[in-house]
Design a protein around this motif. Sequence first.
Motif, PDB file in Angstrom:
ATOM      1  N   THR A   2      -6.813  -3.633  -9.866  1.00  8.48           N
ATOM      2  CA  THR A   2      -7.343  -2.277  -9.757  1.00  8.48           C
ATOM      3  C   THR A   2      -7.879  -2.066  -8.353  1.00  8.48           C
ATOM      4  O   THR A   2      -8.622  -2.887  -7.847  1.00  8.48           O
ATOM      5  CB  THR A   2      -8.476  -2.062 -10.770  1.00  8.48           C
ATOM      6  OG1 THR A   2      -8.027  -2.538 -12.025  1.00  8.48           O
ATOM      7  CG2 THR A   2      -8.851  -0.602 -10.868  1.00  8.48           C
ATOM      8  N   ASP A   3      -7.488  -0.980  -7.756  1.00  2.00           N
ATOM      9  CA  ASP A   3      -7.868  -0.665  -6.374  1.00  2.00           C
ATOM     10  C   ASP A   3      -8.789   0.552  -6.470  1.00  2.00           C
ATOM     11  O   ASP A   3      -8.334   1.679  -6.631  1.00  2.00           O
ATOM     12  CB  ASP A   3      -6.552  -0.394  -5.614  1.00  2.00           C
ATOM     13  CG  ASP A   3      -6.720   0.214  -4.258  1.00  2.00           C
ATOM     14  OD1 ASP A   3      -7.854   0.269  -3.756  1.00  2.00           O
ATOM     15  OD2 ASP A   3      -5.692   0.630  -3.691  1.00  2.00           O
ATOM     16  N   ALA A  25      -6.429   3.280  -8.174  1.00  2.00           N
ATOM     17  CA  ALA A  25      -5.000   2.975  -8.097  1.00  2.00           C
ATOM     18  C   ALA A  25      -4.779   1.621  -8.768  1.00  2.00           C
ATOM     19  O   ALA A  25      -5.708   0.834  -8.897  1.00  2.00           O
ATOM     20  CB  ALA A  25      -4.561   2.916  -6.636  1.00  2.00           C
ATOM     21  N   VAL A  26      -3.536   1.375  -9.179  1.00  2.00           N
ATOM     22  CA  VAL A  26      -3.227   0.075  -9.778  1.00  2.00           C
ATOM     23  C   VAL A  26      -2.043  -0.543  -9.056  1.00  2.00           C
ATOM     24  O   VAL A  26      -1.018   0.110  -8.846  1.00  2.00           O
ATOM     25  CB  VAL A  26      -2.908   0.230 -11.283  1.00  2.00           C
ATOM     26  CG1 VAL A  26      -2.550  -1.139 -11.871  1.00  2.00           C
ATOM     27  CG2 VAL A  26      -4.093   0.835 -12.028  1.00  2.00           C
ATOM     28  N   ARG A  54       3.460  -3.950  -5.677  1.00  2.00           N
ATOM     29  CA  ARG A  54       4.028  -2.657  -5.991  1.00  2.00           C
ATOM     30  C   ARG A  54       2.895  -1.755  -6.461  1.00  2.00           C
ATOM     31  O   ARG A  54       2.024  -2.173  -7.224  1.00  2.00           O
ATOM     32  CB  ARG A  54       5.024  -2.837  -7.148  1.00  2.00           C
ATOM     33  CG  ARG A  54       6.249  -1.956  -7.110  1.00  2.00           C
ATOM     34  CD  ARG A  54       7.363  -2.583  -7.944  1.00  2.00           C
ATOM     35  NE  ARG A  54       6.916  -2.962  -9.299  1.00  2.00           N
ATOM     36  CZ  ARG A  54       6.877  -2.127 -10.344  1.00  2.00           C
ATOM     37  NH1 ARG A  54       7.280  -0.885 -10.217  1.00  2.00           N
ATOM     38  NH2 ARG A  54       6.469  -2.549 -11.525  1.00  2.00           N
ATOM     39  N   LEU A  55       2.905  -0.530  -5.992  1.00  2.00           N
ATOM     40  CA  LEU A  55       1.865   0.415  -6.396  1.00  2.00           C
ATOM     41  C   LEU A  55       2.329   1.075  -7.690  1.00  2.00           C
ATOM     42  O   LEU A  55       3.213   1.918  -7.672  1.00  2.00           O
ATOM     43  CB  LEU A  55       1.673   1.455  -5.280  1.00  2.00           C
ATOM     44  CG  LEU A  55       0.562   2.473  -5.448  1.00  2.00           C
ATOM     45  CD1 LEU A  55      -0.795   1.791  -5.587  1.00  2.00           C
ATOM     46  CD2 LEU A  55       0.527   3.425  -4.250  1.00  2.00           C
ATOM     47  N   VAL A  56       1.716   0.713  -8.830  1.00  3.94           N
ATOM     48  CA  VAL A  56       2.178   1.281 -10.097  1.00  3.94           C
ATOM     49  C   VAL A  56       1.499   2.614 -10.413  1.00  3.94           C
ATOM     50  O   VAL A  56       2.122   3.520 -10.927  1.00  3.94           O
ATOM     51  CB  VAL A  56       1.989   0.322 -11.294  1.00  3.94           C
ATOM     52  CG1 VAL A  56       3.337  -0.174 -11.767  1.00  3.94           C
ATOM     53  CG2 VAL A  56       1.092  -0.841 -10.976  1.00  3.94           C
ATOM     54  N   GLU A  57       0.204   2.670 -10.123  1.00  2.00           N
ATOM     55  CA  GLU A  57      -0.508   3.943 -10.308  1.00  2.00           C
ATOM     56  C   GLU A  57      -1.073   4.326  -8.953  1.00  2.00           C
ATOM     57  O   GLU A  57      -2.004   3.685  -8.473  1.00  2.00           O
ATOM     58  CB  GLU A  57      -1.676   3.770 -11.297  1.00  2.00           C
ATOM     59  CG  GLU A  57      -1.278   3.489 -12.717  1.00  2.00           C
ATOM     60  CD  GLU A  57      -0.709   4.730 -13.397  1.00  2.00           C
ATOM     61  OE1 GLU A  57      -0.936   5.852 -12.885  1.00  2.00           O
ATOM     62  OE2 GLU A  57      -0.035   4.561 -14.414  1.00  2.00           O
ATOM     63  N   PHE A 105      -4.932   5.251   3.776  1.00  3.42           N
ATOM     64  CA  PHE A 105      -4.813   3.797   3.644  1.00  3.42           C
ATOM     65  C   PHE A 105      -3.347   3.443   3.465  1.00  3.42           C
ATOM     66  O   PHE A 105      -2.582   4.221   2.895  1.00  3.42           O
ATOM     67  CB  PHE A 105      -5.594   3.298   2.425  1.00  3.42           C
ATOM     68  CG  PHE A 105      -7.084   3.418   2.539  1.00  3.42           C
ATOM     69  CD1 PHE A 105      -7.716   3.444   3.773  1.00  3.42           C
ATOM     70  CD2 PHE A 105      -7.875   3.502   1.384  1.00  3.42           C
ATOM     71  CE1 PHE A 105      -9.100   3.549   3.871  1.00  3.42           C
ATOM     72  CE2 PHE A 105      -9.256   3.607   1.482  1.00  3.42           C
ATOM     73  CZ  PHE A 105      -9.869   3.632   2.717  1.00  3.42           C
ATOM     74  N   SER A 106      -3.007   2.234   3.900  1.00  2.00           N
ATOM     75  CA  SER A 106      -1.612   1.812   3.759  1.00  2.00           C
ATOM     76  C   SER A 106      -1.284   1.543   2.294  1.00  2.00           C
ATOM     77  O   SER A 106      -2.068   0.939   1.566  1.00  2.00           O
ATOM     78  CB  SER A 106      -1.388   0.542   4.576  1.00  2.00           C
ATOM     79  OG  SER A 106      -0.213  -0.080   4.113  1.00  2.00           O
ATOM     80  N   THR A 107      -0.130   2.030   1.861  1.00  2.00           N
ATOM     81  CA  THR A 107       0.308   1.731   0.495  1.00  2.00           C
ATOM     82  C   THR A 107       1.690   1.085   0.554  1.00  2.00           C
ATOM     83  O   THR A 107       2.506   1.258  -0.343  1.00  2.00           O
ATOM     84  CB  THR A 107       0.393   3.018  -0.360  1.00  2.00           C
ATOM     85  OG1 THR A 107       1.153   3.982   0.363  1.00  2.00           O
ATOM     86  CG2 THR A 107      -0.971   3.570  -0.658  1.00  2.00           C
TER      87      THR A 107
END
Length: 826
Positions: free
Chosen positions: A277-278, A408-409, A430-433, A443-445
């Motif tokens: 969790t971010d 974010a998740v 991988r950014l899921v949410e 921010f970098s994703t």
Amino acid sequence: MELIITEKDNAARRIADILSGGTYDSSRENGVNVYEWGGKRCVGLSGHVVGVDFPDEYSDWRDVEPVELIDANVEKTATKENIVATLRILARKATRVTIATDYDREGELIGKEAYDIVRDVDEEVPIRRVRFSSITENEVQSAFDDPDDLDFDLAAAGEARQIIDLIWGAALTRFLSLSAGQLGNDFISVGRVQSPTLKLIVDREREIQAFDPETYWELFGDLTKDETTFEAQYFYRDEDDNEAERVWEEAVADEVYETLAERDSATVVDVNRRTRTDTPPEPFNTTQFIRAAGALGYSAKRAMSIAEDLYTAGYITYPRTDNTVYPDDLDPEELLDDFVGHPTLGDSAEDLLEADEIVPTEGDEETTDHPPIHPTGEIPTRGDVSDDEWEVFELVVRRFYATVADAAVWEHLKVVTEVDDYRLKSNGKRLVEPGYHDVYPYFSTSENYVPDVAEGEELALTDVELEEKETQPPRRYGQSRLIETMEDMGIGTKSTRHNTLEKLYDRGYIESDPPRPTKLAMAVVDAAENYADRVVSEEMTAQLEQDMDAIASGEATLDDVTDESREMLEEIFANLADSRDEIGDHLRKSLKDDKRLGPCPECGEDLLVRRSRHGSYFVGCDGYPDCENTLPLPSTGKPLILENECEEHGLNEVKMLAGRQTFVHGCPLCKAEDAGEGPVLGTCPDCGDEHDGELAVKTLESGSRLVGCTRYPDCEYSLPLPRRGDIEVTDERCDEHDLPELVVHSGDDPWELGCPICNYQEFQARESDSGSDLEALDGVGAKTVEKLADAGIESLDDLTEADPDAVAEDVDGVSADRVRTWQAKA
DNA sequence: GCAAGGTC
């Protein structure tokens, strides 16, 4: 008549608005705004309106031994005389005075300063104090319903700080400056906040200088599954059983490489998948705001200046705050509503409003000073603010969005493969949410794709590489990192930290960005560490904070604390006395080192970067007056001596710092040899009679050309020439200036420039009549000038006399607050 | 002309 006194004009106006229900009248006295309604007047100070200093007889640095300052009187004098005068007039008519300065220690002291001014004209009038942490209807009303008294102990704590800072700062600054003979503008300063900050930078530079790089090796290979290729890195378990990637012995690295390179597959031995969790970021305090703006490329100074403008214009809340917890009366939904329908900011607000529940994030600091920085709900029109202002405004809006958005998740996938006994790892994410990243794109994703594999699978291994690398020295602090570190160390305040950095630049202690310390800075820190360790340590502030708490709680008095501090400084001076010459020599030597370029080709002494009486820079010989060798430097910018040396002449290269126009000039001697000095035109009007100076066409290293005196840099007379085209010197001469007329050949039509002096005079005349002086104001472009002109405002003078509210009504997209800001600037 | 702290 009740008199209400606030810390700043903006607060005065907003309190008047709340307490009067919007019915107040405003007038100006001595250039100070006074807001008036039903038996009340409200006036804003401008922070401190009095300051501490020594009596006049201490002002000559050469006549007074620095040590004498320790026991000198410390007096308070008005620093904002017009405000003090206005306050005295208003106080005479007051039957009650309410002090409503900011709710923090410095605010209490500023309130006490107002108290003393009022008491001086009226010994009887009741004076009370109200405290509120944000200027909202609820807070202000309840503060005025339940007033309190001024906290004299808390104010005394602030006064102790003022006295100690002045005495230590002034005495040590004068001592160092006198020891090195640096008087006038180039004094050598020391202080409780600036010196520990400088030591931070110097300590890091020492680490960099002492750094001894080590060689190591890393190994990489590509793995392939179903035509998808991804990277894997060799790792092993070190003696503490931690994962390590760096191989420190070449033989070991070679051995691993040979094995990996000769194999064509690897076996999957472990697959680890986890979600992370971010959490969204916390609300902005000043430091975090500066950091975020820094990531967009703004210096700390520039970020704060833009925030200040956005605040004064009413678009964001007060930019100087320590608080990272939104106050109860901020209703996030209401604030989001204000952005619904906006062309670029609206969609995110609408998305956020769809959530079932909106709970903002909070930081650790909940203070009483001001709320975290957030948008007010008033949105500027794109054309009314500059691009930079808009970018910073959007940052503040989106940060607010982020604090009320979902987390974010991320999904992390770690695959470990094996080749014989060697292991390789691949980390995928991988950014899921996307969560808050959707509304806060700063921010970098970036993702790193690693495919699904199963334990036991065989993957193709190709392109194995062995990379030789070196350990790197620690990195210099960037501006925002320095400000964060100062905050962690507890030095400076939200309002001053960015100014402290500017001060270090101004004093010649740091250069460039990220800041690099000069030799002078190293010498100052050395001297302070050896003789006055306290002033370069964060301990001094920590102790002062404790002492101030003791005064505020009544456990100690101002005199206890300042007397003890004076004694400590006396001791320091007792040790300093014998070392004055030694310290001075070291400082003087370092000052010279900062200017040294290398050997003078004519006499072998040192060539130094010097400054002429007119302020421009040039290269001169340390052997002057015996050696008169000089070399010119470009007229734009401030020279920075680089570390690399010119191979031919052994001189350091020079870079000219001029904001966005910064450029590397190179070796000044090479440049002088290359510099095209074109045809001589005639006598220099400035120095021709006295020194036989002549005007010539010159080409600068930057490619631009000018007509300049051959005696430069001793004579700085110059005239501009166009950038493009060939310049022809004709036989026609100007009668008035006795110079040839020039023709510029570029494209089809030759341009008859004529006499360069006449041409320049005409150009200047045109510049001064054209356009409106209104354009000098921030964020005012041609469009706004036109709109203002329609409302009868054609110049700055017209604007100063105009009534802000009337202007706001007549001119679309201009608020009364903005007009007031302009008036203040005009 | 010194400091640090407010504010513009």
